[in-house]
Scaffold this motif. Sequence first.
Motif: not given
Lengths: 115, 112
Positions: A9, A33, A35, A37, A42-43, A45, A88, A90, A104-109
Amino acid sequence: ETGVTQTPRHLVMGMTNKKSLKCEQHLGHNAMYWYKQSAKKPLELMFVYNFKEQTENNSVPSRFSPECPNSSHLFLHLHTLQPEDSALYLCASSQDPREAETEAFFGQGTRLTVV
Amino acid sequence: GNSVTQMEGPVTLSEEAFLTINCTYTATGYPSLFWYVQYPGEGLQLLLKATKADDKGSNKGFEATYRKETTSFHLEKGSVQVSDSAVYFCALSVKTGNQFYFGTGTSLTVIP
């Protein structure tokens, strides 16, 4: 429980270190994916893998190296990073993104700090 | 090309105020549209989605309607709470693409 798990984390690393970020999904998705941040940006990719094949590389510096050994796991290998790489990171997964109705489903980063 | 434009933030509202966050898009093809929310220190979570024109996505009191004629997908909530303080992202995907396209995010702070 998001279904997408990222480890660690938090990570602090020196500019000469080598480390890896890990992402794992148990949703049966085919696409994964990375990403980036950054504060007040902006986010961004970075990489896309679909059915384990890299389908997108958004001009990411070679000090970031992705690896996708199977549909459930995605790694981001880091070496000789710069302080501006602190951000961060992601991970996300989805069904085939060409099936546009999927989300899309994201992890907590992973919060990365380069010192 | 494909892109999403969101209203600039930050937005600060009092509790129980009405919220609108504007989102417009351009897309090659027929997109699906999404709103994601990111709480401090966390990843993005899907808030709602709509996959065809005139569909209304809704969740937790938030709503957004897919307007093809105005290429918009504005997020609304009738009465915000302190717990709604977060960053909100509008996004789209198209069958001709291989990724999701995100807006820049709008930070919302709700004060008691």
